[in-house]
Design a protein around this motif. Structure first.
Motif, PDB file in Angstrom:
ATOM      1  N   LEU A 149       0.832  -1.196   0.000  1.00 41.47           N
ATOM      2  CA  LEU A 149       0.000   0.000   0.000  1.00 41.47           C
ATOM      3  C   LEU A 149       0.875   1.257   0.000  1.00 41.47           C
ATOM      4  N   LYS A 150       1.893   1.263   0.848  1.00 39.11           N
ATOM      5  CA  LYS A 150       2.796   2.418   0.922  1.00 39.11           C
ATOM      6  C   LYS A 150       3.590   2.557  -0.368  1.00 39.11           C
ATOM      7  N   LEU A 151       3.989   1.411  -0.943  1.00 41.56           N
ATOM      8  CA  LEU A 151       4.718   1.445  -2.212  1.00 41.56           C
ATOM      9  C   LEU A 151       3.832   2.020  -3.324  1.00 41.56           C
ATOM     10  N   ALA A 152       2.586   1.607  -3.373  1.00 42.70           N
ATOM     11  CA  ALA A 152       1.653   2.093  -4.384  1.00 42.70           C
ATOM     12  C   ALA A 152       1.429   3.597  -4.245  1.00 42.70           C
ATOM     13  N   LYS A 153       1.240   4.075  -3.002  1.00 39.35           N
ATOM     14  CA  LYS A 153       1.015   5.503  -2.790  1.00 39.35           C
ATOM     15  C   LYS A 153       2.235   6.326  -3.175  1.00 39.35           C
ATOM     16  N   LEU A 154       3.438   5.748  -2.909  1.00 35.30           N
ATOM     17  CA  LEU A 154       4.662   6.445  -3.297  1.00 35.30           C
ATOM     18  C   LEU A 154       4.764   6.556  -4.818  1.00 35.30           C
ATOM     19  N   HIS A 155       4.474   5.463  -5.521  1.00 38.63           N
ATOM     20  CA  HIS A 155       4.453   5.502  -6.987  1.00 38.63           C
ATOM     21  C   HIS A 155       3.417   6.513  -7.490  1.00 38.63           C
ATOM     22  N   GLU A 156       2.275   6.547  -6.811  1.00 40.31           N
ATOM     23  CA  GLU A 156       1.206   7.466  -7.211  1.00 40.31           C
ATOM     24  C   GLU A 156       1.664   8.919  -7.073  1.00 40.31           C
ATOM     25  N   GLN A 157       2.350   9.224  -5.958  1.00 38.37           N
ATOM     26  CA  GLN A 157       2.865  10.581  -5.749  1.00 38.37           C
ATOM     27  C   GLN A 157       3.875  10.973  -6.825  1.00 38.37           C
ATOM     28  N   LEU A 158       4.650   9.978  -7.303  1.00 37.72           N
ATOM     29  CA  LEU A 158       5.682  10.242  -8.309  1.00 37.72           C
ATOM     30  C   LEU A 158       5.128  10.137  -9.736  1.00 37.72           C
ATOM     31  N   ASN A 159       3.797   9.993  -9.833  1.00 38.14           N
ATOM     32  CA  ASN A 159       3.132   9.865 -11.144  1.00 38.14           C
ATOM     33  C   ASN A 159       3.622   8.660 -11.950  1.00 38.14           C
ATOM     34  N   GLU A 160       4.006   7.613 -11.255  1.00 40.67           N
ATOM     35  CA  GLU A 160       4.404   6.358 -11.908  1.00 40.67           C
ATOM     36  C   GLU A 160       3.174   5.449 -11.906  1.00 40.67           C
ATOM     37  N   ASN A 161       2.288   5.721 -12.840  1.00 37.23           N
ATOM     38  CA  ASN A 161       0.943   5.152 -12.780  1.00 37.23           C
ATOM     39  C   ASN A 161       0.918   3.642 -12.942  1.00 37.23           C
ATOM     40  N   ASP A 162       1.685   3.120 -13.885  1.00 36.00           N
ATOM     41  CA  ASP A 162       1.670   1.669 -14.110  1.00 36.00           C
ATOM     42  C   ASP A 162       2.194   0.922 -12.889  1.00 36.00           C
ATOM     43  N   GLU A 163       3.291   1.440 -12.314  1.00 32.90           N
ATOM     44  CA  GLU A 163       3.864   0.791 -11.123  1.00 32.90           C
ATOM     45  C   GLU A 163       2.903   0.888  -9.934  1.00 32.90           C
ATOM     46  N   ALA A 164       2.235   2.039  -9.810  1.00 29.63           N
ATOM     47  CA  ALA A 164       1.248   2.204  -8.733  1.00 29.63           C
ATOM     48  C   ALA A 164       0.121   1.197  -8.895  1.00 29.63           C
ATOM     49  N   ALA A 165      -0.355   1.029 -10.137  1.00 29.06           N
ATOM     50  CA  ALA A 165      -1.443   0.084 -10.400  1.00 29.06           C
ATOM     51  C   ALA A 165      -1.021  -1.340 -10.056  1.00 29.06           C
ATOM     52  N   GLN A 166       0.204  -1.708 -10.435  1.00 26.94           N
ATOM     53  CA  GLN A 166       0.687  -3.057 -10.124  1.00 26.94           C
ATOM     54  C   GLN A 166       0.748  -3.283  -8.612  1.00 26.94           C
ATOM     55  N   SER A 167       1.225  -2.271  -7.875  1.00 30.00           N
ATOM     56  CA  SER A 167       1.330  -2.409  -6.416  1.00 30.00           C
ATOM     57  C   SER A 167      -0.048  -2.490  -5.771  1.00 30.00           C
ATOM     58  N   TYR A 168      -0.990  -1.647  -6.232  1.00 28.71           N
ATOM     59  CA  TYR A 168      -2.359  -1.720  -5.703  1.00 28.71           C
ATOM     60  C   TYR A 168      -2.991  -3.080  -6.016  1.00 28.71           C
ATOM     61  N   MET A 169      -2.677  -3.593  -7.200  1.00 28.23           N
ATOM     62  CA  MET A 169      -3.238  -4.880  -7.608  1.00 28.23           C
ATOM     63  C   MET A 169      -2.748  -5.998  -6.683  1.00 28.23           C
ATOM     64  N   LEU A 170      -1.434  -6.012  -6.449  1.00 25.58           N
ATOM     65  CA  LEU A 170      -0.867  -7.025  -5.557  1.00 25.58           C
ATOM     66  C   LEU A 170      -1.404  -6.861  -4.140  1.00 25.58           C
ATOM     67  N   TYR A 171      -1.594  -5.608  -3.717  1.00 24.69           N
ATOM     68  CA  TYR A 171      -2.110  -5.340  -2.370  1.00 24.69           C
ATOM     69  C   TYR A 171      -3.510  -5.913  -2.188  1.00 24.69           C
ATOM     70  N   THR A 172      -4.410  -5.605  -3.131  1.00 25.54           N
ATOM     71  CA  THR A 172      -5.788  -6.095  -3.010  1.00 25.54           C
ATOM     72  C   THR A 172      -5.825  -7.620  -3.102  1.00 25.54           C
ATOM     73  N   GLN A 173      -5.003  -8.174  -3.983  1.00 27.95           N
ATOM     74  CA  GLN A 173      -4.955  -9.637  -4.109  1.00 27.95           C
ATOM     75  C   GLN A 173      -4.474 -10.269  -2.802  1.00 27.95           C
ATOM     76  N   ASP A 174      -3.460  -9.646  -2.198  1.00 27.19           N
ATOM     77  CA  ASP A 174      -2.888 -10.150  -0.938  1.00 27.19           C
ATOM     78  C   ASP A 174      -3.918 -10.098   0.186  1.00 27.19           C
ATOM     79  N   VAL A 175      -4.639  -8.986   0.271  1.00 22.49           N
ATOM     80  CA  VAL A 175      -5.632  -8.809   1.342  1.00 22.49           C
ATOM     81  C   VAL A 175      -6.779  -9.792   1.187  1.00 22.49           C
ATOM     82  N   PHE A 176      -7.329  -9.898  -0.027  1.00 21.53           N
ATOM     83  CA  PHE A 176      -8.486 -10.760  -0.235  1.00 21.53           C
ATOM     84  C   PHE A 176      -8.130 -12.230  -0.087  1.00 21.53           C
ATOM     85  N   SER A 177      -6.927 -12.611  -0.515  1.00 20.34           N
ATOM     86  CA  SER A 177      -6.535 -14.023  -0.425  1.00 20.34           C
ATOM     87  C   SER A 177      -6.324 -14.451   1.017  1.00 20.34           C
ATOM     88  N   CYS A 178      -5.902 -13.507   1.873  1.00 15.70           N
ATOM     89  CA  CYS A 178      -5.700 -13.824   3.287  1.00 15.70           C
ATOM     90  C   CYS A 178      -6.990 -13.787   4.085  1.00 15.70           C
TER      91      CYS A 178
END
Length: 580
Positions: free
Chosen positions: A455-484
């Motif tokens: 989540l923190k990694l995604a927000k950092l990418h978002e602040q730096l306007n690194e949209n694709d990397e932010a999306a990948q991090s958010y994707m992994l985050y939601t997948q991690d949360v829901f799978s657990c």
């Protein structure tokens, strides 16, 4: 019995039990009660000896016979803690046993006077300022005997303790190693040495006695150095060798599991330990830490009441009561009990650390810093104290200090995601974004306990306007949360889903965007955004039916501006196939 002639194998358990019983008697004669307790507990874990195999008492030498009357009288005074009186009657005695008790009585007399001076006049935070006045004289006398080669294993141990108290650590290590070679069965010398070993390289460089006690020492050291896998394997080997009933090994395994935050396993072992030894107080402060983390109020209350009935003036009892009040958010009372623990033992590591935590809760940052520093003085390997100092300076908005202390904590716990996330946050505040990204990704890779790294990694990418990397991090985050299947803050999950929905929409992946938008409708704070996005998608589809042709396993775009953080490509459809 020749104590130096020991074997490293555990094959002859009868011989090991005889050695343990013999060293128990030797320690008791010299007033070394903790070492005697350790050896007797270990001996109790082995099968009883037949009558013909019982060890014979050590024969008296001529010097022992000459000093027998004075030694018997002095030992009775020593047992009553009349140390000056005991030393007076032992002065001039020539036997090894009498000389050790003479020097040890003088040492304990100095320690008692030091404690008496501090207990009423100063608070526990100032205790380190008072010194034992007898130490320098003892060092001079023991040094002369040491140079002449006249010190036995017990006297060498005392010499090492004196050197450690005078902060002559390098000399102390050498003397403790010498004491271990002279008397390998004395656990006190091994334990004192363990307090001075700072890292695995130093441990490997030590020339230790080759005997079965070395395995207990190494297992203890691996636990202290956070090499938990190796420690547990050592302890398991010791149990397989015949020490299955050892309460010491069970307690050490419980502490090891506590150190790697395997809380359920640690609690199970502590419960097993209390079944075998219901009146045990040793290590119960660690048990109370586990109950505190699990928020087990009834169990912690029961433990506190039980220990008060057994011995209300033990350090561990005070720490357990402190944890109980802390769990009830009565932080002033909790701090009071940790202070009581420190009056009983100023070198109690857990009491210093826990008191630092309580001062943090009370927003008393200066007292918290002082408590954590005292904990580090007691044991430089205590990662909790380094981490606590980092948190304190974070409150004071001093990020460079934070970074230093979090680095120290990370060095001690390289695979603890909490240390890595704290480091990442410090780097982020110092605008060292590349280092922050590495820390967050590493925290996720080692197993993120709190599910915050991505989540923190995604927000950092978002602040730096690194949209694709932010999306990948958010994707992994939601997948991690829901799978657990963990119930985390809905705000964070909904934040990720909102971002992913907008990202897919911008990239014309309308199916995926629609699914994310539908998911947003499950959360109150994101419901309106989700509905708005669904309307937008519907409008676009009405205008032109353009099916998504994107391969969901391929990169989201051709933007490769930043490849600092490794990413694992996952299907966005997998993200939403779970139900929170």
């Amino acid at each position: 019995m020749n104590m130096a002639a020991l074997h490293s194998e555990f094959g002859d358990l009868v011989q090991i039990k005889k050695q343990l019983l013999s060293v128990t008697w030797l320690c008791k004669e010299r007033g070394l009660l903790q070492s005697a307790k350790w050896a007797s507990e270990l001996a109790f874990a082995l099968d009883p000896l037949p009558k013909h195999a019982l060890p014979l008492p050590n024969p008296f030498s001529e010097q022992d016979i000459q000093d027998l009357d004075a030694l018997t009288l002095a030992k009775s005074y020593f047992d009553l803690k009349e140390y000056d009186r005991a030393a007076y009657f032992l002065k001039g005695c020539t036997s090894q046993k009498a000389y050790f008790l003479y020097m040890y009585s003088r040492y304990l007399s100095g320690e008692k006077k030091k404690d008496d001076e501090t207990v009423d006049s100063l608070g526990p935070l100032e205790k380190g300022q008072v010194r034992n006045e007898a130490l320098r004289e003892l060092r001079v006398e023991l040094s002369k005997k040491h140079s002449a080669g006249e010190l036995d294993g017990f006297a060498l141990y005392l010499y090492g303790v004196v050197l450690r108290k005078l902060d002559l650590l390098k000399e102390a290590v050498e003397v403790f190693v010498e004491a271990i070679h002279a008397l390998p069965l004395h656990w006190g010398a091994w334990q004192e040495l363990s307090n001075l070993v700072t890292n695995i390289e130093m441990l490997k460089s030590l020339s230790l006695a080759d005997c079965w006690m070395k395995d207990f020492f190494l297992a203890h050291m691996y636990t202290e150095l956070q090499m938990i896998k190796e420690a547990l394997q050592k302890y398991q080997n010791l149990m397989d060798a015949g020490f299955t009933k050892s309460t010491y090994i069970i307690s050490q395994m419980a502490v090891a599991y506590h150190n790697i935050r395997d809380i359920d396993q640690a609690v199970a072992l502590f419960n097993k330990l209390r079944e075998h030894d219901p009146y045990r107080i040793d290590n119960m402060d660690t048990f109370s830490n586990l109950l505190y983390v699990k928020i087990m109020k009834p169990e912690l209350s029961y433990l506190a009441h039980t220990l008060v009935e057994i011995d209300k003036y033990r350090v561990e009892t005070c720490c357990v009561i402190g944890n109980y009040y802390s769990l009830r958010s009565q932080h002033e009372k909790a701090a009071l009990y940790f202070q009581r623990a420190l009056k009983l033992n100023p070198r109690c590591l857990s009491a210093w650390t826990l008191m630092g935590h309580e001062y943090m809760e009370m927003k008393n940052t200066s007292a918290a810093i002082q408590a954590y520093r005292h904990a580090i003085e007691v044991n430089k390997r205590d990662y909790r104290a380094w981490y606590g100092l980092g948190q304190t300076y974070e409150i004071l908005k001093m990020p460079f200090y934070c970074l230093y202390y979090y680095r120290k904590a990370h060095q001690l716990r390289p695979n603890d995601s909490r240390m890595l996330i704290a480091l990442g946050e410090s780097y982020e505040k110092l605008s060292q974004t590349a280092e922050a990204k590495k820390c967050y990704w590493r925290a996720y890779s080692v197993g993120d306990v709190e599910k915050m790294a991505l989540l923190k990694l995604a927000k950092l990418h978002e602040q730096l306007n690194e949209n694709d990397e932010a999306a990948q991090s958010y994707m992994l985050y939601t997948q991690d949360v829901f799978s657990c299947r963990e119930q985390l803050e809905h705000t964070e999950v909904s934040t990720a889903l909102k971002y992913l929905g907008q990202h897919y929409f911008k990239n014309k992946l309308y199916d995926e965007a629609s699914l994310c938008a539908q998911r947003c409708c499950d959360y109150n704070d994101a419901r309106e955004e989700g509905k708005a996005l669904l309307r937008q998608i519907s409008q676009v589809r009405d205008q032109a039916e353009t099916p998504s042709s994107c391969d969901v396993f391929a990169p989201l775009s051709n933007n490769n501006n930043n490849t600092t953080t490794p990413v694992r490509r996952v299907s966005p459809l997998n993200v939403i196939s779970f139900t929170p």
